[in-house]
Motif scaffolding. Structure first.
Motif, short mmCIF file in Angstrom:
data_model
loop_
_atom_site.label_atom_id
_atom_site.label_comp_id
_atom_site.label_asym_id
_atom_site.label_seq_id
_atom_site.Cartn_x
_atom_site.Cartn_y
_atom_site.Cartn_z
N UNK A 90 98.62 -23.63 -106.10
CA UNK A 90 99.69 -22.94 -105.37
C UNK A 90 99.77 -23.42 -103.92
N UNK A 91 98.63 -23.64 -103.31
CA UNK A 91 98.64 -24.15 -101.94
C UNK A 91 99.32 -25.51 -101.88
N UNK A 92 99.03 -26.36 -102.85
CA UNK A 92 99.67 -27.68 -102.88
C UNK A 92 101.17 -27.55 -103.16
N UNK A 123 104.98 -12.42 -102.70
CA UNK A 123 103.88 -13.37 -102.48
C UNK A 123 103.39 -13.96 -103.79
N UNK A 124 103.07 -15.25 -103.75
CA UNK A 124 102.40 -15.91 -104.87
C UNK A 124 100.97 -16.22 -104.45
N UNK A 125 100.33 -15.24 -103.83
CA UNK A 125 98.95 -15.37 -103.35
C UNK A 125 98.84 -16.48 -102.30
N UNK A 126 99.97 -16.79 -101.67
CA UNK A 126 99.98 -17.86 -100.67
C UNK A 126 99.62 -17.32 -99.30
N UNK A 127 99.16 -18.21 -98.44
CA UNK A 127 98.83 -17.86 -97.07
C UNK A 127 100.08 -17.97 -96.21
N UNK A 142 104.74 -7.36 -97.83
CA UNK A 142 104.43 -8.49 -98.72
C UNK A 142 104.01 -7.91 -100.06
N UNK A 143 104.65 -8.39 -101.11
CA UNK A 143 104.53 -7.75 -102.42
C UNK A 143 103.09 -7.56 -102.88
N UNK A 144 102.28 -8.58 -102.77
CA UNK A 144 100.91 -8.50 -103.25
C UNK A 144 100.06 -7.52 -102.48
N UNK A 145 100.49 -7.17 -101.26
CA UNK A 145 99.74 -6.22 -100.43
C UNK A 145 100.14 -4.78 -100.69
N UNK A 146 101.35 -4.58 -101.23
CA UNK A 146 101.84 -3.21 -101.44
C UNK A 146 101.95 -2.86 -102.92
#
Length: 214
Positions: A90-92, A123-127, A142-146
Protein backbone atom coordinates in the motif's frame (compact mmCIF):
# COMPACT_ATOMS: atom_id res chain seq x y z
CA UNK A 1 -23.65 30.97 2.45
CA UNK A 2 -20.80 30.58 4.93
CA UNK A 3 -20.51 27.51 7.05
CA UNK A 4 -18.30 24.48 6.62
CA UNK A 5 -16.38 22.48 4.04
CA UNK A 6 -15.80 18.74 4.35
CA UNK A 7 -13.08 17.57 1.99
CA UNK A 8 -11.46 14.33 0.86
CA UNK A 9 -7.69 13.82 0.76
CA UNK A 10 -6.49 11.36 -1.91
CA UNK A 11 -7.28 12.64 -5.39
CA UNK A 12 -8.51 16.00 -4.09
CA UNK A 13 -5.75 17.45 -1.94
CA UNK A 14 -3.31 15.24 -3.82
CA UNK A 15 -2.78 14.37 -7.45
CA UNK A 16 -5.03 11.65 -8.82
CA UNK A 17 -5.03 8.04 -7.69
CA UNK A 18 -4.77 6.81 -11.28
CA UNK A 19 -1.45 8.63 -11.74
CA UNK A 20 -0.05 7.25 -8.49
CA UNK A 21 -1.16 3.73 -9.34
CA UNK A 22 0.35 3.98 -12.83
CA UNK A 23 3.72 4.84 -11.29
CA UNK A 24 3.46 1.89 -8.90
CA UNK A 25 2.41 -0.51 -11.69
CA UNK A 26 5.48 0.47 -13.68
CA UNK A 27 7.85 0.34 -10.70
CA UNK A 28 6.62 -3.04 -9.40
CA UNK A 29 6.05 -4.47 -12.90
CA UNK A 30 2.42 -5.24 -12.10
CA UNK A 31 0.15 -6.78 -14.75
CA UNK A 32 -2.01 -3.68 -15.19
CA UNK A 33 -4.98 -5.30 -16.88
CA UNK A 34 -5.20 -7.98 -14.22
CA UNK A 35 -4.86 -5.35 -11.46
CA UNK A 36 -7.73 -3.32 -12.91
CA UNK A 37 -10.01 -6.37 -13.03
CA UNK A 38 -9.25 -7.23 -9.41
CA UNK A 39 -9.73 -3.67 -8.15
CA UNK A 40 -12.88 -3.14 -10.17
CA UNK A 41 -14.44 -6.13 -8.43
CA UNK A 42 -13.27 -5.04 -4.98
CA UNK A 43 -14.31 -1.41 -5.30
CA UNK A 44 -17.63 -2.12 -7.00
CA UNK A 45 -18.55 -4.53 -4.21
CA UNK A 46 -17.44 -1.98 -1.62
CA UNK A 47 -19.86 0.59 -3.03
CA UNK A 48 -22.74 -1.79 -3.71
CA UNK A 49 -23.29 -2.56 -0.05
CA UNK A 50 -21.78 -6.05 0.04
CA UNK A 51 -22.12 -7.55 3.51
CA UNK A 52 -18.43 -8.44 3.79
CA UNK A 53 -15.69 -6.90 1.75
CA UNK A 54 -11.98 -6.46 2.44
CA UNK A 55 -12.18 -2.80 1.39
CA UNK A 56 -14.99 -2.19 3.91
CA UNK A 57 -12.94 -3.81 6.65
CA UNK A 58 -9.74 -1.93 5.77
CA UNK A 59 -11.42 1.46 5.54
CA UNK A 60 -13.21 0.98 8.87
CA UNK A 61 -10.01 -0.19 10.56
CA UNK A 62 -11.42 -3.68 11.18
CA UNK A 63 -8.34 -5.24 9.56
CA UNK A 64 -4.86 -3.77 9.44
CA UNK A 65 -2.95 -2.79 6.35
CA UNK A 66 -0.66 -5.81 6.50
CA UNK A 67 -3.63 -8.19 6.39
CA UNK A 68 -5.14 -6.38 3.41
CA UNK A 69 -1.77 -6.29 1.66
CA UNK A 70 -1.47 -10.07 1.94
CA UNK A 71 -5.03 -10.54 0.60
CA UNK A 72 -4.51 -8.14 -2.28
CA UNK A 73 -1.02 -9.35 -3.21
CA UNK A 74 -2.33 -12.93 -3.43
CA UNK A 75 -4.84 -11.79 -6.07
CA UNK A 76 -2.39 -9.73 -8.16
CA UNK A 77 0.27 -10.75 -10.65
CA UNK A 78 3.48 -9.19 -11.86
CA UNK A 79 4.56 -9.38 -15.47
CA UNK A 80 6.62 -12.41 -14.41
CA UNK A 81 3.40 -14.22 -13.49
CA UNK A 82 3.95 -14.25 -9.71
CA UNK A 83 2.31 -12.21 -6.94
CA UNK A 84 4.05 -8.97 -5.94
CA UNK A 85 5.68 -8.56 -2.54
CA UNK A 86 2.93 -8.03 0.01
CA UNK A 87 4.90 -6.11 2.63
CA UNK A 88 4.71 -2.38 1.96
CA UNK A 89 2.37 -2.82 -1.02
CA UNK A 90 0.00 0.00 0.00
CA UNK A 91 2.83 2.39 0.75
CA UNK A 92 4.30 1.72 -2.69
CA UNK A 93 0.88 2.06 -4.33
CA UNK A 94 0.30 5.53 -2.86
CA UNK A 95 3.89 6.79 -3.05
CA UNK A 96 3.11 8.79 -6.20
CA UNK A 97 0.57 11.07 -4.50
CA UNK A 98 1.72 14.68 -4.67
CA UNK A 99 0.33 17.59 -2.72
CA UNK A 100 -1.83 20.02 -4.75
CA UNK A 101 -0.93 23.46 -3.42
CA UNK A 102 -3.89 25.43 -4.89
CA UNK A 103 -6.27 23.27 -2.85
CA UNK A 104 -4.34 24.00 0.35
CA UNK A 105 -4.35 27.71 -0.50
CA UNK A 106 -8.13 27.40 -0.87
CA UNK A 107 -8.44 25.84 2.59
CA UNK A 108 -6.41 28.66 4.13
CA UNK A 109 -8.61 31.23 2.40
CA UNK A 110 -11.72 29.47 3.71
CA UNK A 111 -10.54 29.57 7.30
CA UNK A 112 -9.48 33.20 6.98
CA UNK A 113 -13.08 33.98 6.05
CA UNK A 114 -14.62 32.08 8.92
CA UNK A 115 -15.48 28.82 7.15
CA UNK A 116 -14.90 25.70 9.23
CA UNK A 117 -13.00 22.91 7.48
CA UNK A 118 -12.87 19.16 8.07
CA UNK A 119 -10.83 16.47 6.36
CA UNK A 120 -13.09 13.49 5.64
CA UNK A 121 -11.02 10.64 4.23
CA UNK A 122 -11.33 6.89 3.74
CA UNK A 123 -8.02 5.43 4.87
CA UNK A 124 -6.32 2.39 3.38
CA UNK A 125 -4.03 2.15 6.41
CA UNK A 126 -1.85 4.74 4.70
CA UNK A 127 0.29 7.35 6.43
CA UNK A 128 -1.00 10.89 6.00
CA UNK A 129 1.41 13.85 5.73
CA UNK A 130 -0.02 15.80 8.66
CA UNK A 131 2.52 18.62 8.87
CA UNK A 132 0.69 21.93 8.79
CA UNK A 133 -2.78 20.40 9.12
CA UNK A 134 -3.57 22.68 12.07
CA UNK A 135 -3.34 25.59 9.62
CA UNK A 136 -5.96 24.22 7.21
CA UNK A 137 -8.33 21.97 9.21
CA UNK A 138 -10.59 22.59 12.17
CA UNK A 139 -11.28 18.85 12.40
CA UNK A 140 -9.94 15.60 10.94
CA UNK A 141 -12.10 12.51 10.36
CA UNK A 142 -10.25 9.45 9.02
CA UNK A 143 -12.29 6.33 8.47
CA UNK A 144 -9.95 3.82 10.05
CA UNK A 145 -9.70 5.96 13.20
CA UNK A 146 -13.46 6.36 13.70
CA UNK A 147 -14.65 2.92 12.52
CA UNK A 148 -16.88 4.33 9.78
CA UNK A 149 -16.41 4.87 6.06
CA UNK A 150 -17.81 6.89 3.19
CA UNK A 151 -20.45 6.59 1.80
CA UNK A 152 -22.05 5.48 5.09
CA UNK A 153 -24.30 8.23 6.53
CA UNK A 154 -22.77 7.88 10.00
CA UNK A 155 -19.36 9.23 9.00
CA UNK A 156 -20.86 12.32 7.38
CA UNK A 157 -22.96 12.97 10.48
CA UNK A 158 -19.86 12.55 12.63
CA UNK A 159 -17.97 15.08 10.50
CA UNK A 160 -20.86 17.55 10.80
CA UNK A 161 -20.71 17.14 14.58
CA UNK A 162 -16.99 17.89 14.48
CA UNK A 163 -17.57 21.24 12.77
CA UNK A 164 -20.75 21.95 14.71
CA UNK A 165 -22.88 22.70 11.67
CA UNK A 166 -25.96 21.25 9.95
CA UNK A 167 -25.59 19.63 6.54
CA UNK A 168 -27.34 22.41 4.65
CA UNK A 169 -24.64 24.85 5.76
CA UNK A 170 -21.80 22.63 4.55
CA UNK A 171 -20.20 21.58 1.28
CA UNK A 172 -18.60 18.18 0.73
CA UNK A 173 -15.85 17.74 -1.89
CA UNK A 174 -14.77 14.30 -3.13
CA UNK A 175 -13.43 12.75 -6.34
CA UNK A 176 -15.74 9.71 -5.98
CA UNK A 177 -19.23 10.47 -7.23
CA UNK A 178 -20.83 7.81 -5.00
CA UNK A 179 -19.59 9.67 -1.93
CA UNK A 180 -20.88 13.00 -3.21
CA UNK A 181 -24.27 11.44 -3.93
CA UNK A 182 -24.42 10.04 -0.39
CA UNK A 183 -23.61 13.46 1.10
CA UNK A 184 -26.30 15.14 -0.98
CA UNK A 185 -28.77 12.57 0.30
CA UNK A 186 -28.12 13.96 3.80
CA UNK A 187 -28.75 17.54 2.71
CA UNK A 188 -25.07 18.44 2.31
CA UNK A 189 -24.10 20.44 -0.76
CA UNK A 190 -21.78 18.34 -2.92
CA UNK A 191 -18.98 19.02 -5.39
CA UNK A 192 -17.63 16.15 -7.50
CA UNK A 193 -13.95 17.08 -7.77
CA UNK A 194 -12.25 16.75 -11.15
CA UNK A 195 -9.61 19.50 -11.09
CA UNK A 196 -8.67 22.35 -8.71
CA UNK A 197 -9.80 25.27 -10.89
CA UNK A 198 -13.30 23.87 -11.42
CA UNK A 199 -13.75 22.86 -7.78
CA UNK A 200 -12.58 26.22 -6.43
CA UNK A 201 -14.86 28.08 -8.85
CA UNK A 202 -17.85 25.93 -7.82
CA UNK A 203 -17.08 26.47 -4.14
CA UNK A 204 -16.76 30.23 -4.61
CA UNK A 205 -20.19 30.22 -6.22
CA UNK A 206 -21.80 28.12 -3.47
CA UNK A 207 -20.28 30.13 -0.62
CA UNK A 208 -20.34 33.56 -2.31
CA UNK A 209 -16.69 34.01 -1.35
CA UNK A 210 -13.46 34.82 -3.17
CA UNK A 211 -10.97 32.01 -2.56
CA UNK A 212 -8.27 32.82 -5.11
CA UNK A 213 -5.78 35.59 -4.48
CA UNK A 214 -5.37 38.26 -7.15
Amino acid sequence: MTGGVLIDWGGVLTTGLSDAVAQWIAADRIDGDHYRRVMRELVEHAYEGAARNAVHALERGEIDGATFERELAARLLTLDGVPPAAEGLLERMFAGFERVEPMYDMLRALREQGVRTCLLSNSWSNTYPRDGWDEVFDAVVISGEVGMRKPEPAIFLHALDQVGLPGERCVFIDDMEANVTAARGLGINGIHHRDPDTTIAELESLLSLTLRRA
